[in-house]
Design an enzyme around this catalytic site. Structure first.
Site, PDB file in Angstrom:
ATOM      1  N   GLY A   1      63.378  36.413 -18.286  1.00 49.09           N
ATOM      2  CA  GLY A   1      62.379  35.842 -17.363  1.00 49.09           C
ATOM      3  C   GLY A   1      61.919  34.451 -17.790  1.00 49.09           C
TER       4      GLY A   1
ATOM      5  N   LEU B   1      58.867  33.225 -18.625  1.00 50.98           N
ATOM      6  CA  LEU B   1      57.990  33.063 -19.779  1.00 50.98           C
ATOM      7  C   LEU B   1      58.810  33.045 -21.070  1.00 50.98           C
ATOM      8  CD1 LEU B   1      55.091  32.981 -20.966  1.00 50.98           C
ATOM      9  CD2 LEU B   1      55.192  35.471 -21.118  1.00 50.98           C
ATOM     10  N   ALA B   2      59.767  33.980 -21.154  1.00 49.90           N
ATOM     11  CA  ALA B   2      60.596  34.054 -22.353  1.00 49.90           C
ATOM     12  C   ALA B   2      61.406  32.770 -22.521  1.00 49.90           C
ATOM     13  CB  ALA B   2      61.520  35.265 -22.270  1.00 49.90           C
ATOM     14  N   LYS B   3      62.040  32.352 -21.439  1.00 45.32           N
ATOM     15  CA  LYS B   3      62.921  31.180 -21.515  1.00 45.32           C
ATOM     16  C   LYS B   3      62.152  29.903 -21.821  1.00 45.32           C
ATOM     17  CE  LYS B   3      65.510  32.335 -17.706  1.00 45.32           C
ATOM     18  NZ  LYS B   3      66.251  32.102 -16.501  1.00 45.32           N
TER      19      LYS B   3
ATOM     20  N   HIS C   1      41.263  31.563 -19.205  1.00 51.84           N
ATOM     21  CA  HIS C   1      41.298  30.362 -20.045  1.00 51.84           C
ATOM     22  C   HIS C   1      39.932  29.664 -20.108  1.00 51.84           C
ATOM     23  CE1 HIS C   1      45.439  31.237 -19.681  1.00 51.84           C
ATOM     24  NE2 HIS C   1      45.738  30.485 -18.659  1.00 51.84           N
TER      25      HIS C   1
ATOM     26  N   GLN D   1      43.668  18.487 -23.150  1.00 51.20           N
ATOM     27  CA  GLN D   1      44.980  17.951 -22.815  1.00 51.20           C
ATOM     28  C   GLN D   1      44.888  17.088 -21.579  1.00 51.20           C
ATOM     29  OE1 GLN D   1      46.913  21.767 -22.296  1.00 51.20           O
ATOM     30  NE2 GLN D   1      46.652  21.689 -20.102  1.00 51.20           N
TER      31      GLN D   1
ATOM     32  N   ASP E   1      35.530   7.565 -31.368  1.00 50.22           N
ATOM     33  CA  ASP E   1      36.786   8.114 -30.869  1.00 50.22           C
ATOM     34  C   ASP E   1      37.510   8.878 -31.970  1.00 50.22           C
ATOM     35  OD1 ASP E   1      39.561   8.134 -30.635  1.00 50.22           O
ATOM     36  OD2 ASP E   1      39.643   6.286 -29.487  1.00 50.22           O
ATOM     37  N   LEU E   2      37.734  10.155 -31.737  1.00 47.85           N
ATOM     38  CA  LEU E   2      38.478  10.945 -32.702  1.00 47.85           C
ATOM     39  C   LEU E   2      39.751  11.440 -32.027  1.00 47.85           C
ATOM     40  CD1 LEU E   2      37.110  13.342 -35.227  1.00 47.85           C
ATOM     41  CD2 LEU E   2      38.750  14.308 -33.677  1.00 47.85           C
TER      42      LEU E   2
END
Ligand code: BG6
Length: 481
Positions: free
Chosen positions: A15, A17-19, A239, A370, A397-398
Protein backbone atom coordinates in the site's frame (compact mmCIF):
# COMPACT_ATOMS: atom_id res chain seq x y z
CA UNK A 1 18.25 0.08 22.41
CA UNK A 2 16.49 -2.12 19.91
CA UNK A 3 16.22 -5.60 21.38
CA UNK A 4 18.04 -8.43 19.66
CA UNK A 5 16.04 -10.68 17.36
CA UNK A 6 13.40 -8.18 16.47
CA UNK A 7 11.14 -8.65 13.45
CA UNK A 8 8.93 -5.95 12.02
CA UNK A 9 5.93 -7.21 10.06
CA UNK A 10 4.34 -4.62 7.79
CA UNK A 11 0.74 -5.51 7.07
CA UNK A 12 -0.39 -3.72 3.94
CA UNK A 13 3.16 -3.83 2.55
CA UNK A 14 2.05 -3.06 -1.01
CA UNK A 15 0.00 0.00 0.00
CA UNK A 16 0.78 3.69 -0.20
CA UNK A 17 1.80 4.25 3.39
CA UNK A 18 4.30 1.41 3.28
CA UNK A 19 5.76 2.46 -0.06
CA UNK A 20 5.92 6.18 0.50
CA UNK A 21 6.69 6.43 4.20
CA UNK A 22 7.54 3.21 6.03
CA UNK A 23 10.16 1.61 3.78
CA UNK A 24 11.95 4.92 3.09
CA UNK A 25 11.95 5.67 6.85
CA UNK A 26 13.30 2.21 7.70
CA UNK A 27 15.97 2.70 5.09
CA UNK A 28 16.77 6.05 6.73
CA UNK A 29 17.48 4.13 9.95
CA UNK A 30 19.66 1.69 7.99
CA UNK A 31 21.60 4.56 6.48
CA UNK A 32 22.26 5.96 9.95
CA UNK A 33 23.40 2.50 11.12
CA UNK A 34 20.65 2.29 13.74
CA UNK A 35 19.33 -1.15 12.84
CA UNK A 36 20.93 -4.16 14.56
CA UNK A 37 22.40 -6.80 12.23
CA UNK A 38 19.79 -9.41 13.02
CA UNK A 39 16.81 -7.07 12.51
CA UNK A 40 14.37 -8.39 9.88
CA UNK A 41 11.39 -6.97 8.00
CA UNK A 42 8.54 -9.09 6.67
CA UNK A 43 6.04 -7.59 4.23
CA UNK A 44 2.53 -9.03 4.28
CA UNK A 45 -0.24 -8.14 1.79
CA UNK A 46 -2.95 -9.85 -0.28
CA UNK A 47 -0.99 -9.53 -3.55
CA UNK A 48 0.74 -12.52 -5.13
CA UNK A 49 4.29 -11.27 -5.55
CA UNK A 50 7.70 -12.74 -6.11
CA UNK A 51 10.52 -11.80 -3.76
CA UNK A 52 11.99 -9.64 -6.55
CA UNK A 53 8.74 -7.81 -7.17
CA UNK A 54 8.55 -7.03 -3.49
CA UNK A 55 12.12 -5.73 -3.43
CA UNK A 56 11.40 -3.48 -6.39
CA UNK A 57 8.49 -1.91 -4.45
CA UNK A 58 10.96 -1.12 -1.70
CA UNK A 59 13.79 -0.02 -3.96
CA UNK A 60 12.09 2.34 -6.37
CA UNK A 61 11.09 5.24 -4.08
CA UNK A 62 14.34 4.94 -2.11
CA UNK A 63 16.46 4.93 -5.27
CA UNK A 64 14.77 8.11 -6.37
CA UNK A 65 15.46 9.86 -3.08
CA UNK A 66 18.86 8.51 -2.14
CA UNK A 67 20.65 7.26 -5.26
CA UNK A 68 24.01 7.61 -3.46
CA UNK A 69 23.35 4.81 -1.06
CA UNK A 70 23.08 1.83 -3.39
CA UNK A 71 25.26 -0.42 -1.26
CA UNK A 72 23.32 0.21 1.91
CA UNK A 73 20.12 -0.32 -0.01
CA UNK A 74 21.28 -3.80 -0.97
CA UNK A 75 22.09 -4.52 2.66
CA UNK A 76 18.62 -3.25 3.60
CA UNK A 77 16.93 -5.48 1.01
CA UNK A 78 18.65 -8.50 2.56
CA UNK A 79 16.63 -7.94 5.72
CA UNK A 80 13.34 -7.96 3.81
CA UNK A 81 11.09 -10.80 2.72
CA UNK A 82 7.48 -11.12 1.69
CA UNK A 83 4.54 -13.33 2.63
CA UNK A 84 1.42 -13.24 0.51
CA UNK A 85 -1.82 -13.25 2.44
CA UNK A 86 -3.93 -13.69 -0.67
CA UNK A 87 -5.76 -16.72 0.62
CA UNK A 88 -7.06 -14.67 3.52
CA UNK A 89 -8.07 -15.96 6.95
CA UNK A 90 -6.27 -18.58 9.01
CA UNK A 91 -4.21 -19.95 6.13
CA UNK A 92 -2.48 -16.64 5.55
CA UNK A 93 -1.79 -16.12 9.24
CA UNK A 94 -0.31 -19.62 9.44
CA UNK A 95 1.96 -18.82 6.48
CA UNK A 96 3.07 -15.68 8.27
CA UNK A 97 3.70 -17.62 11.47
CA UNK A 98 5.84 -20.14 9.60
CA UNK A 99 7.97 -17.33 8.20
CA UNK A 100 8.41 -15.81 11.65
CA UNK A 101 9.39 -19.17 13.11
CA UNK A 102 11.84 -19.77 10.27
CA UNK A 103 13.50 -16.44 10.93
CA UNK A 104 13.74 -17.30 14.59
CA UNK A 105 15.29 -20.74 14.15
CA UNK A 106 17.95 -21.41 16.74
CA UNK A 107 17.20 -18.25 18.71
CA UNK A 108 16.00 -18.19 22.28
CA UNK A 109 13.86 -15.11 21.92
CA UNK A 110 11.99 -13.31 19.21
CA UNK A 111 10.32 -9.91 19.42
CA UNK A 112 7.55 -9.23 16.95
CA UNK A 113 6.17 -5.89 15.89
CA UNK A 114 3.12 -5.64 13.68
CA UNK A 115 2.64 -2.40 11.75
CA UNK A 116 -1.00 -2.16 10.66
CA UNK A 117 -0.74 -0.12 7.44
CA UNK A 118 -4.25 -1.25 6.60
CA UNK A 119 -7.69 0.14 5.81
CA UNK A 120 -9.87 0.42 8.93
CA UNK A 121 -12.46 -1.96 7.45
CA UNK A 122 -10.17 -4.98 7.87
CA UNK A 123 -8.29 -3.84 10.93
CA UNK A 124 -10.36 -5.62 13.58
CA UNK A 125 -10.15 -9.04 11.98
CA UNK A 126 -6.45 -8.68 11.26
CA UNK A 127 -5.45 -7.79 14.79
CA UNK A 128 -7.43 -10.75 16.12
CA UNK A 129 -5.75 -13.11 13.64
CA UNK A 130 -2.32 -11.80 14.56
CA UNK A 131 -2.96 -12.24 18.25
CA UNK A 132 -4.19 -15.77 17.75
CA UNK A 133 -1.57 -17.03 15.32
CA UNK A 134 1.47 -14.78 15.38
CA UNK A 135 1.91 -13.49 18.96
CA UNK A 136 5.42 -14.11 20.19
CA UNK A 137 5.57 -16.85 22.79
CA UNK A 138 9.21 -16.07 23.53
CA UNK A 139 9.63 -12.31 23.59
CA UNK A 140 7.68 -9.09 23.23
CA UNK A 141 4.85 -8.45 20.77
CA UNK A 142 3.62 -5.00 19.83
CA UNK A 143 1.00 -3.70 17.48
CA UNK A 144 1.43 -0.34 15.75
CA UNK A 145 -1.71 1.38 14.57
CA UNK A 146 -2.48 4.55 12.67
CA UNK A 147 -5.49 6.79 12.48
CA UNK A 148 -8.37 6.71 11.89
CA UNK A 149 -8.94 5.51 15.44
CA UNK A 150 -12.69 5.47 14.86
CA UNK A 151 -14.77 8.35 13.52
CA UNK A 152 -16.13 9.66 16.82
CA UNK A 153 -15.89 9.02 20.55
CA UNK A 154 -18.12 5.96 20.51
CA UNK A 155 -16.52 4.21 17.54
CA UNK A 156 -13.06 4.94 18.92
CA UNK A 157 -14.08 3.22 22.16
CA UNK A 158 -15.49 0.34 20.14
CA UNK A 159 -12.16 -0.08 18.39
CA UNK A 160 -10.47 -0.06 21.76
CA UNK A 161 -12.87 -2.73 23.02
CA UNK A 162 -11.87 -4.90 20.04
CA UNK A 163 -8.19 -4.50 20.97
CA UNK A 164 -8.65 -4.97 24.73
CA UNK A 165 -8.93 -8.77 24.88
CA UNK A 166 -5.88 -9.18 22.64
CA UNK A 167 -3.30 -6.53 23.49
CA UNK A 168 -2.23 -4.81 26.68
CA UNK A 169 -2.00 -1.00 26.54
CA UNK A 170 1.81 -1.23 26.73
CA UNK A 171 1.76 -3.39 23.59
CA UNK A 172 -0.22 -0.85 21.55
CA UNK A 173 1.54 1.98 19.70
CA UNK A 174 -0.82 4.61 18.32
CA UNK A 175 1.06 6.60 15.74
CA UNK A 176 0.42 10.29 15.19
CA UNK A 177 3.17 11.22 12.80
CA UNK A 178 3.09 14.87 13.90
CA UNK A 179 4.61 13.74 17.21
CA UNK A 180 7.67 12.65 15.23
CA UNK A 181 8.22 16.11 13.77
CA UNK A 182 11.26 17.89 15.15
CA UNK A 183 9.63 21.19 16.03
CA UNK A 184 6.67 19.50 17.72
CA UNK A 185 9.10 17.54 19.82
CA UNK A 186 11.05 20.69 20.52
CA UNK A 187 8.05 22.21 22.33
CA UNK A 188 9.10 20.24 25.40
CA UNK A 189 12.49 21.86 25.70
CA UNK A 190 11.28 25.25 24.50
CA UNK A 191 8.71 25.35 27.29
CA UNK A 192 10.32 23.43 30.11
CA UNK A 193 13.99 24.06 29.41
CA UNK A 194 13.82 27.85 29.16
CA UNK A 195 12.84 29.78 32.24
CA UNK A 196 12.13 32.94 30.22
CA UNK A 197 9.35 31.22 28.30
CA UNK A 198 8.08 29.01 31.11
CA UNK A 199 7.36 32.09 33.21
CA UNK A 200 5.11 33.80 30.68
CA UNK A 201 3.29 30.74 29.34
CA UNK A 202 -0.15 31.56 30.66
CA UNK A 203 -3.28 33.66 30.18
CA UNK A 204 -1.77 36.55 32.17
CA UNK A 205 0.75 37.20 29.42
CA UNK A 206 -0.73 35.55 26.36
CA UNK A 207 -3.66 37.06 24.48
CA UNK A 208 -4.43 34.20 22.09
CA UNK A 209 -2.81 31.24 20.37
CA UNK A 210 -3.22 30.19 16.75
CA UNK A 211 -2.41 26.73 15.45
CA UNK A 212 -2.81 26.07 11.74
CA UNK A 213 -2.19 23.20 9.40
CA UNK A 214 -2.82 24.46 5.90
CA UNK A 215 -2.14 22.58 2.69
CA UNK A 216 -1.94 23.92 -0.84
CA UNK A 217 -2.96 20.59 -2.39
CA UNK A 218 -6.58 19.49 -2.62
CA UNK A 219 -7.95 16.01 -2.01
CA UNK A 220 -6.24 14.91 -5.25
CA UNK A 221 -7.14 11.31 -5.89
CA UNK A 222 -8.22 10.73 -2.29
CA UNK A 223 -11.68 12.22 -2.81
CA UNK A 224 -13.59 9.19 -1.66
CA UNK A 225 -11.51 8.83 1.53
CA UNK A 226 -11.59 12.53 2.27
CA UNK A 227 -15.31 12.89 1.66
CA UNK A 228 -15.96 10.39 4.43
CA UNK A 229 -13.54 12.11 6.79
CA UNK A 230 -13.19 15.86 6.28
CA UNK A 231 -10.51 18.18 7.63
CA UNK A 232 -11.57 17.84 11.28
CA UNK A 233 -11.13 14.06 11.45
CA UNK A 234 -8.21 14.08 9.03
CA UNK A 235 -5.88 16.42 10.89
CA UNK A 236 -7.59 18.40 13.66
CA UNK A 237 -8.82 15.74 16.08
CA UNK A 238 -5.37 14.14 15.96
CA UNK A 239 -2.35 16.13 14.69
CA UNK A 240 -3.55 19.57 15.68
CA UNK A 241 -4.96 18.48 19.04
CA UNK A 242 -1.68 16.76 19.90
CA UNK A 243 0.23 19.96 19.17
CA UNK A 244 -2.26 21.84 21.34
CA UNK A 245 -1.75 19.37 24.19
CA UNK A 246 2.05 19.68 24.13
CA UNK A 247 1.76 23.43 24.00
CA UNK A 248 -0.60 23.77 26.94
CA UNK A 249 0.01 20.84 29.32
CA UNK A 250 1.53 21.32 32.77
CA UNK A 251 5.12 20.26 33.33
CA UNK A 252 5.28 16.46 33.40
CA UNK A 253 7.19 14.83 36.24
CA UNK A 254 9.51 13.33 33.64
CA UNK A 255 9.56 12.77 29.90
CA UNK A 256 8.57 9.15 30.34
CA UNK A 257 5.56 7.93 28.36
CA UNK A 258 3.54 7.57 31.53
CA UNK A 259 4.10 11.12 32.77
CA UNK A 260 3.87 12.80 29.38
CA UNK A 261 0.66 11.09 28.29
CA UNK A 262 -0.94 11.74 31.67
CA UNK A 263 -0.32 15.49 31.40
CA UNK A 264 -1.51 15.64 27.80
CA UNK A 265 -4.70 13.78 28.68
CA UNK A 266 -5.25 16.04 31.69
CA UNK A 267 -5.09 19.30 29.76
CA UNK A 268 -7.31 17.94 26.99
CA UNK A 269 -9.84 17.02 29.65
CA UNK A 270 -9.96 20.68 30.61
CA UNK A 271 -10.84 21.70 27.09
CA UNK A 272 -14.48 22.45 26.36
CA UNK A 273 -16.14 20.76 23.39
CA UNK A 274 -15.92 22.98 20.32
CA UNK A 275 -19.22 24.62 19.44
CA UNK A 276 -20.52 25.19 15.94
CA UNK A 277 -21.06 28.91 16.62
CA UNK A 278 -17.33 29.22 17.15
CA UNK A 279 -16.36 27.77 13.78
CA UNK A 280 -16.16 28.54 10.10
CA UNK A 281 -16.62 25.50 7.92
CA UNK A 282 -15.64 25.60 4.26
CA UNK A 283 -15.37 23.53 1.12
CA UNK A 284 -13.20 24.44 -1.85
CA UNK A 285 -14.54 25.34 -5.25
CA UNK A 286 -12.56 25.69 -8.48
CA UNK A 287 -9.57 28.05 -8.43
CA UNK A 288 -10.17 31.64 -9.65
CA UNK A 289 -8.62 30.80 -13.04
CA UNK A 290 -10.69 27.64 -13.30
CA UNK A 291 -7.55 25.45 -13.65
CA UNK A 292 -7.83 23.64 -10.34
CA UNK A 293 -10.86 21.48 -9.64
CA UNK A 294 -13.52 21.94 -6.99
CA UNK A 295 -13.72 19.28 -4.26
CA UNK A 296 -16.93 18.05 -5.85
CA UNK A 297 -15.07 17.50 -9.15
CA UNK A 298 -12.99 14.76 -7.47
CA UNK A 299 -13.85 11.22 -8.43
CA UNK A 300 -16.33 9.56 -6.05
CA UNK A 301 -17.34 12.83 -4.40
CA UNK A 302 -21.11 13.35 -4.74
CA UNK A 303 -22.45 16.68 -6.00
CA UNK A 304 -24.24 17.38 -2.76
CA UNK A 305 -21.22 16.64 -0.54
CA UNK A 306 -21.17 18.74 2.64
CA UNK A 307 -17.66 17.61 3.53
CA UNK A 308 -15.59 20.24 5.35
CA UNK A 309 -12.30 20.63 3.51
CA UNK A 310 -11.63 23.65 5.75
CA UNK A 311 -12.34 24.40 9.37
CA UNK A 312 -11.46 27.29 11.63
CA UNK A 313 -12.55 26.71 15.21
CA UNK A 314 -12.08 28.46 18.50
CA UNK A 315 -11.47 26.37 21.60
CA UNK A 316 -11.11 27.15 25.29
CA UNK A 317 -9.21 25.40 28.05
CA UNK A 318 -10.87 26.20 31.32
CA UNK A 319 -8.04 25.53 33.75
CA UNK A 320 -6.19 28.03 35.87
CA UNK A 321 -3.40 28.57 33.37
CA UNK A 322 -5.54 29.17 30.28
CA UNK A 323 -9.04 30.23 31.29
CA UNK A 324 -10.35 33.05 29.11
CA UNK A 325 -7.93 32.86 26.24
CA UNK A 326 -9.03 31.73 22.77
CA UNK A 327 -7.22 29.00 20.86
CA UNK A 328 -7.71 29.60 17.15
CA UNK A 329 -7.42 26.28 15.38
CA UNK A 330 -7.39 26.06 11.61
CA UNK A 331 -6.87 23.39 8.98
CA UNK A 332 -7.71 23.04 5.34
CA UNK A 333 -6.87 21.75 1.92
CA UNK A 334 -6.52 23.67 -1.36
CA UNK A 335 -5.39 26.86 0.37
CA UNK A 336 -2.84 29.46 -0.70
CA UNK A 337 0.08 27.81 1.10
CA UNK A 338 1.28 24.67 2.86
CA UNK A 339 2.22 25.73 6.33
CA UNK A 340 2.04 24.25 9.82
CA UNK A 341 2.58 26.96 12.36
CA UNK A 342 1.86 27.96 15.93
CA UNK A 343 1.55 31.66 16.73
CA UNK A 344 1.59 32.79 20.31
CA UNK A 345 0.35 36.34 20.54
CA UNK A 346 1.40 38.01 23.77
CA UNK A 347 -0.54 40.81 25.38
CA UNK A 348 0.43 44.36 24.45
CA UNK A 349 3.10 46.00 26.56
CA UNK A 350 1.71 47.83 29.56
CA UNK A 351 4.39 50.49 28.98
CA UNK A 352 3.25 51.27 25.46
CA UNK A 353 2.15 54.79 26.41
CA UNK A 354 5.72 56.07 26.93
CA UNK A 355 6.53 55.45 23.27
CA UNK A 356 4.95 58.43 21.70
CA UNK A 357 6.05 58.13 18.09
CA UNK A 358 4.74 54.72 17.10
CA UNK A 359 2.16 52.30 18.33
CA UNK A 360 4.04 49.29 19.73
CA UNK A 361 3.38 45.90 18.26
CA UNK A 362 2.57 43.05 20.63
CA UNK A 363 5.19 40.32 20.84
CA UNK A 364 4.51 37.20 18.84
CA UNK A 365 6.31 33.90 19.01
CA UNK A 366 6.01 31.92 15.80
CA UNK A 367 6.85 28.25 15.97
CA UNK A 368 7.07 26.95 12.42
CA UNK A 369 6.68 23.19 12.20
CA UNK A 370 7.00 23.08 8.41
CA UNK A 371 8.33 24.02 5.94
CA UNK A 372 11.64 25.67 7.01
CA UNK A 373 11.42 24.69 10.65
CA UNK A 374 12.22 27.36 13.20
CA UNK A 375 11.18 29.56 16.08
CA UNK A 376 10.91 33.33 15.72
CA UNK A 377 10.21 35.88 18.40
CA UNK A 378 9.18 39.36 17.32
CA UNK A 379 10.43 42.03 19.69
CA UNK A 380 10.23 45.80 19.60
CA UNK A 381 13.45 47.69 18.96
CA UNK A 382 14.47 51.23 18.16
CA UNK A 383 15.29 51.77 14.54
CA UNK A 384 18.92 53.03 14.73
CA UNK A 385 18.88 56.74 14.01
CA UNK A 386 20.42 60.02 15.25
CA UNK A 387 17.24 61.98 14.84
CA UNK A 388 14.21 59.85 15.58
CA UNK A 389 13.09 57.30 18.13
CA UNK A 390 11.05 55.11 15.89
CA UNK A 391 10.36 51.55 16.97
CA UNK A 392 9.91 48.51 14.84
CA UNK A 393 9.31 44.82 15.48
CA UNK A 394 12.24 42.58 14.57
CA UNK A 395 12.58 38.81 14.72
CA UNK A 396 14.88 36.88 16.99
CA UNK A 397 15.43 33.91 14.76
CA UNK A 398 16.16 30.32 15.67
CA UNK A 399 16.43 28.29 12.51
CA UNK A 400 18.18 25.00 12.02
CA UNK A 401 20.69 26.31 9.45
CA UNK A 402 20.88 23.33 7.18
CA UNK A 403 21.07 20.70 9.95
CA UNK A 404 19.58 17.44 8.78
CA UNK A 405 16.17 17.02 10.42
CA UNK A 406 15.00 13.43 10.89
CA UNK A 407 11.84 12.30 9.14
CA UNK A 408 8.84 11.89 11.45
CA UNK A 409 8.39 8.23 10.51
CA UNK A 410 12.06 7.48 11.25
CA UNK A 411 11.61 8.90 14.73
CA UNK A 412 8.41 6.99 15.42
CA UNK A 413 9.55 3.69 13.95
CA UNK A 414 12.70 3.84 16.01
CA UNK A 415 10.58 4.49 19.13
CA UNK A 416 8.39 1.49 18.35
CA UNK A 417 11.39 -0.74 17.71
CA UNK A 418 12.86 0.29 21.05
CA UNK A 419 9.54 -0.02 22.87
CA UNK A 420 9.56 3.66 23.86
CA UNK A 421 6.00 4.96 24.04
CA UNK A 422 6.66 8.61 24.92
CA UNK A 423 5.52 9.72 21.45
CA UNK A 424 2.67 7.26 21.14
CA UNK A 425 -0.90 8.41 21.84
CA UNK A 426 -2.40 6.76 24.91
CA UNK A 427 -6.04 5.59 25.09
CA UNK A 428 -7.11 8.29 27.56
CA UNK A 429 -5.64 11.08 25.41
CA UNK A 430 -7.50 9.72 22.43
CA UNK A 431 -10.72 9.65 24.39
CA UNK A 432 -10.22 13.22 25.59
CA UNK A 433 -9.54 14.51 22.09
CA UNK A 434 -12.65 12.83 20.67
CA UNK A 435 -14.70 14.46 23.44
CA UNK A 436 -13.58 17.87 22.19
CA UNK A 437 -14.55 17.27 18.58
CA UNK A 438 -17.39 14.72 18.58
CA UNK A 439 -20.35 17.06 19.34
CA UNK A 440 -19.30 19.36 16.48
CA UNK A 441 -18.80 16.42 14.11
CA UNK A 442 -22.21 15.00 14.95
CA UNK A 443 -23.80 18.38 14.40
CA UNK A 444 -22.13 18.73 10.99
CA UNK A 445 -23.03 15.17 10.00
CA UNK A 446 -26.65 15.50 11.02
CA UNK A 447 -28.79 15.21 7.88
CA UNK A 448 -31.53 17.36 9.41
CA UNK A 449 -29.30 20.24 10.42
CA UNK A 450 -28.30 20.71 6.77
CA UNK A 451 -25.28 22.76 7.61
CA UNK A 452 -23.64 23.90 4.38
CA UNK A 453 -19.96 24.69 4.30
CA UNK A 454 -18.99 28.13 3.00
CA UNK A 455 -17.34 28.10 -0.40
CA UNK A 456 -13.77 29.20 -1.00
CA UNK A 457 -11.70 29.19 -4.16
CA UNK A 458 -8.94 26.61 -4.56
CA UNK A 459 -5.71 28.48 -3.78
CA UNK A 460 -7.34 31.24 -1.71
CA UNK A 461 -6.77 31.74 2.00
CA UNK A 462 -10.15 30.33 3.01
CA UNK A 463 -13.83 31.26 3.10
CA UNK A 464 -14.99 34.85 3.15
CA UNK A 465 -15.33 36.26 6.63
CA UNK A 466 -12.37 34.30 7.99
CA UNK A 467 -10.24 37.40 8.62
CA UNK A 468 -12.98 39.10 10.66
CA UNK A 469 -13.73 35.86 12.51
CA UNK A 470 -10.11 35.50 13.64
CA UNK A 471 -9.69 39.20 14.38
CA UNK A 472 -12.76 39.14 16.61
CA UNK A 473 -10.89 36.86 19.02
CA UNK A 474 -7.60 38.76 18.98
CA UNK A 475 -6.34 41.69 21.04
CA UNK A 476 -9.63 42.05 22.85
CA UNK A 477 -8.08 44.01 25.72
CA UNK A 478 -6.23 46.49 23.57
CA UNK A 479 -9.29 47.11 21.42
CA UNK A 480 -11.42 47.80 24.46
CA UNK A 481 -9.01 50.34 25.92
C1 BG6 B 1 -2.29 12.93 7.08
C2 BG6 B 1 -3.60 13.30 6.40
O1 BG6 B 1 -2.52 12.37 8.33
O2 BG6 B 1 -1.51 14.08 7.24
C3 BG6 B 1 -3.35 14.00 5.07
O3 BG6 B 1 -4.39 12.14 6.20
C4 BG6 B 1 -2.42 15.17 5.28
O4 BG6 B 1 -4.54 14.41 4.47
C5 BG6 B 1 -1.17 14.73 6.03
O5 BG6 B 1 -2.09 15.67 4.00
C6 BG6 B 1 -0.27 15.90 6.36
O6 BG6 B 1 0.94 15.39 6.82
P1 BG6 B 1 2.29 16.15 6.55
O7 BG6 B 1 3.32 15.38 7.29
O8 BG6 B 1 2.48 16.14 5.06
O9 BG6 B 1 2.08 17.54 7.07
Amino acid sequence: EIQENTILVILGASGDLAKKKLFPALFGLERRCLLPTDFKIVGFAPDEMTHDNFLSIIRSPINLESPRFAEQLEQFCQRCSYVSGHEGGEKSFRALRRRLEQLGTGKKEQNRLFYMALPPSIFTGMQEGLRKHCYSERGASRIIIEKPFGHDLESSRELQRALDPNWREDEIFRVDHYLGKEVVNNLLVLRFGNEIFGAIWNARHIDNIEISITESGGAEGRGSYFNGVGAIRDVMQNHLTQILALLTMERPRSFSAEDLCAEKARVLDWMLPIEYVNTIIGQYEKSEDGEKPAFKDEEDVPNDSRCATFCAAVGHIENERWAGIPFLLKAGKALNESLTEIKIHFKPSTNAAIFTTDPLASNTMTIRVQPSEGVFLSINTFVPSLTTQKTSAMDLDLTYHGREIPEAYEVLLLDALKGDKARSVRGDELDASWKIWTPLLHFLDDENAEVRPREYAYGSNGPEGLGEFIASYQNRKSKAS
